[in-house]
Every structure is written in C-alpha cells, then in structure tokens.
Scaffold this active site. Structure first.
Site, mmCIF file in Angstrom:
data_model
loop_
_atom_site.group_PDB
_atom_site.id
_atom_site.type_symbol
_atom_site.label_atom_id
_atom_site.label_comp_id
_atom_site.label_asym_id
_atom_site.label_seq_id
_atom_site.Cartn_x
_atom_site.Cartn_y
_atom_site.Cartn_z
ATOM 1 N N GLY A 93 0.976 -1.259 0.034
ATOM 2 C CA GLY A 93 -0.047 0.350 -0.148
ATOM 3 C C GLY A 93 0.679 1.230 0.026
ATOM 4 N N SER A 94 2.132 1.432 -0.743
ATOM 5 C CA SER A 94 2.567 2.374 -0.666
ATOM 6 C C SER A 94 2.443 3.426 -1.487
ATOM 7 C CB SER A 94 3.806 2.274 -0.537
ATOM 8 O OG SER A 94 4.384 1.758 -2.047
ATOM 9 N N LYS A 151 -15.665 -16.756 -8.887
ATOM 10 C CA LYS A 151 -15.053 -14.909 -9.306
ATOM 11 C C LYS A 151 -16.262 -14.236 -9.035
ATOM 12 C CE LYS A 151 -12.200 -12.545 -12.178
ATOM 13 N NZ LYS A 151 -10.864 -11.918 -12.976
ATOM 14 N N MET A 179 -4.200 -6.894 -6.657
ATOM 15 C CA MET A 179 -3.239 -8.060 -7.725
ATOM 16 C C MET A 179 -4.690 -8.833 -8.477
ATOM 17 S SD MET A 179 -0.632 -7.422 -7.199
ATOM 18 C CE MET A 179 0.859 -8.721 -7.882
ATOM 19 N N ARG A 180 -5.725 -8.055 -8.453
ATOM 20 C CA ARG A 180 -6.395 -9.542 -9.511
ATOM 21 C C ARG A 180 -7.348 -8.861 -10.888
ATOM 22 N NH1 ARG A 180 -8.145 -13.567 -6.535
ATOM 23 N NH2 ARG A 180 -6.626 -13.628 -4.461
ATOM 24 N N LEU A 181 -7.862 -9.778 -11.543
ATOM 25 C CA LEU A 181 -7.923 -9.296 -12.439
ATOM 26 C C LEU A 181 -9.513 -9.049 -12.681
ATOM 27 C CD1 LEU A 181 -6.700 -11.016 -15.841
ATOM 28 C CD2 LEU A 181 -6.835 -8.338 -15.750
ATOM 29 N N ASN A 223 -5.497 2.832 -12.961
ATOM 30 C CA ASN A 223 -4.018 1.434 -12.205
ATOM 31 C C ASN A 223 -3.578 2.124 -11.950
ATOM 32 O OD1 ASN A 223 -3.544 -1.271 -11.034
ATOM 33 N ND2 ASN A 223 -3.128 -1.287 -12.983
ATOM 34 N N HIS A 269 0.703 0.814 -12.959
ATOM 35 C CA HIS A 269 2.086 -0.193 -13.496
ATOM 36 C C HIS A 269 3.480 -0.166 -13.801
ATOM 37 C CE1 HIS A 269 2.364 -4.358 -15.020
ATOM 38 N NE2 HIS A 269 3.394 -3.849 -15.882
HETATM 39 C C1 GRF Z 1 3.439 -1.135 -7.348
HETATM 40 O O1 GRF Z 1 4.797 -1.397 -8.237
HETATM 41 C C2 GRF Z 1 2.653 -1.143 -8.315
HETATM 42 O O2 GRF Z 1 2.924 -0.297 -9.960
HETATM 43 C C3 GRF Z 1 2.028 -2.605 -8.355
HETATM 44 O O3 GRF Z 1 1.757 -2.919 -7.657
HETATM 45 C C4 GRF Z 1 2.562 -2.199 -6.914
HETATM 46 C C5 GRF Z 1 2.402 -2.221 -5.622
HETATM 47 O O4 GRF Z 1 3.104 -1.365 -4.543
HETATM 48 N N1 GRF Z 1 0.559 -2.230 -9.281
HETATM 49 P P1 GRF Z 1 2.412 -0.597 -3.253
HETATM 50 O O5 GRF Z 1 1.382 -1.917 -2.836
HETATM 51 O O6 GRF Z 1 1.493 0.593 -3.587
HETATM 52 O O7 GRF Z 1 3.602 0.012 -2.579
#
Ligand code: GRF
Length: 203
Positions: free
Chosen positions: A14-15, A67, A92-94, A109, A111
């Site tokens: 969650g950073s 799902k 982390m889910r589609l 989102n 990435h």
């Molecule tokens: C980040 O690298 C983001 O780009 C990817 O997952 C990671 C999540 O990091 N989708 P955080 O949980 O926000 O620290």
C-alpha cells in the site's frame, strides 16, 4: 462544489495508497478517500488506513465460491461508497468485464513499466531480462484488457548496469509515488479527457 470521492483497492504493502492519501492531506489532491478495499485481510495497507482514519473493507476472495460471486460482493461494497473514482494500487486481481464496464473512465491503475512494454507480473524483471536502458511506470485507465487502457501519465528511470529487480523496482517506486498523485489530482480537476486511445490533459 461538492468534493470528489475515491476508493482505493490494494492487496498488499500500500505505498501508493499512502502516497495518494498523503497528498490529499497536504491539499494537493482536492478529493476524499472514503474507503480502502482489500482482498487480503493481512494487507499492510489496512494498517495505513487505520492510521489515517480511513474506513476499510475486506472482500476476501477465499470467502466466495467463484470469481463472479466475489466480484458481485466487491461491486456491492464499492456501490455503497458511491465513489467518483476507483484507484487500483497494487490490487493483484484481474477484474471482470462487468465491473470494468460499470466504471468505464472512472477506474485507474498503476503499472511498474512503460506500457505497452512488459504488462503483467514482474514488469521490472521483464525490463531487465529484455535489456532496456529505460524503465518506468504508467498510470492508465482500466479497460477489459490487462494493463492496456489509455495512458494518463508515464515517468521514466534509467536502467543501470548493476540493477537487479529490487534496485530497479525501488527507483521506479519513487516515480510511482509522484505519478499516481499527479494523475489523481488531474482527474479531480476534470482535466483528463479520453479520446480513443489517447488521454488529453486539459490546461
Ligand atoms: C507497485 O509497483 C504498482 O505499480 C504495482 O504493484 C505495486 C504495489 O505497490 N501495481 P504498493 O502496494 O503500492 O506499495
């Protein structure tokens, strides 16, 4: 004018969530985070939400038989908060077509690559394996195809000869923490206009 609202979906550390809510607190983003939603009851993002006084909801994938039911529950929770924007931050889910279509133009989102290169998992390692000299991050609108929606902001970093996945990821993360709040601010300033594949940033 009514202040805009958003929910954040995060599965882990969650950073990025933290970077965004910090910028809200500083007044850089004129909107309010109404809920953190996670699929992972152990996500550190929950601790961050608690510290910030933001409500959280756990919609755990394991509690549902498939799902479709999971996503129905997720959509119900999101609808309850009626947000203007849904922010995926390390979720982390589609997501399925129904939820993506429902929130068309209202879900973004981040990435850790310069899309369209290196979609999917371990994007930073993919860049290293390919041998690119530049890497970075992309904030984009979410569409049905994974990591393929219209691009809002990209930021770059140089790939160094002695980089490994960890060192490259941590330099990209610094850029993520800049790019994501910038994109959220633009959204709430109503300065993002989707024109086909392109996102025009209005002055
Ligand atoms: C980040 O690298 C983001 O780009 C990817 O997952 C990671 C999540 O990091 N989708 P955080 O949980 O926000 O620290």
């Amino acid at each position: 004018m009514k202040q805009g609202t958003f929910v954040v979906l995060a599965s882990g550390r969650g950073s990025n969530f933290q970077a965004i809510i910090d910028r809200v607190k500083e007044g850089f983003i004129h909107a309010r985070c109404v809920c953190l939603i996670t699929d992972n009851p152990d996500a550190y993002a929950i601790t961050r939400a608690n510290k910030a006084g933001i409500p959280h909801e756990v919609v755990s994938y394991k509690s549902f038989s498939d799902k479709i039911r999971y996503e129905e529950a997720l959509m119900e929770v999101i609808a309850r908060y009626n947000p203007d924007l849904i922010i995926l931050a390390g979720y982390m889910r589609l997501l399925g077509d129904r939820i993506v279509d429902t929130y068309h133009g209202k879900m973004i989102n981040i990435h850790p690559s310069l899309l369209p290169a290196f979609a999917g998992l371990h994007a930073q390692q993919q860049a290293l394996d390919y041998g690119t000299k530049v890497a970075g991050c992309t904030v984009h609108f979410v569409t049905r195809d994974m990591d393929a929606g219209p691009v809002i902001i990209q930021r770059t970093v140089l790939v160094l000869d002695d980089d490994d996945e960890e060192s490259l990821s941590s330099r990209i993360l610094i850029e993520e923490h800049q790019a994501y709040p910038d994109a959220v601010r633009l959204f709430f300033e109503h300065r993002l206009r989707i024109e086909g594949r392109r996102v025009r940033i209005l002055p």
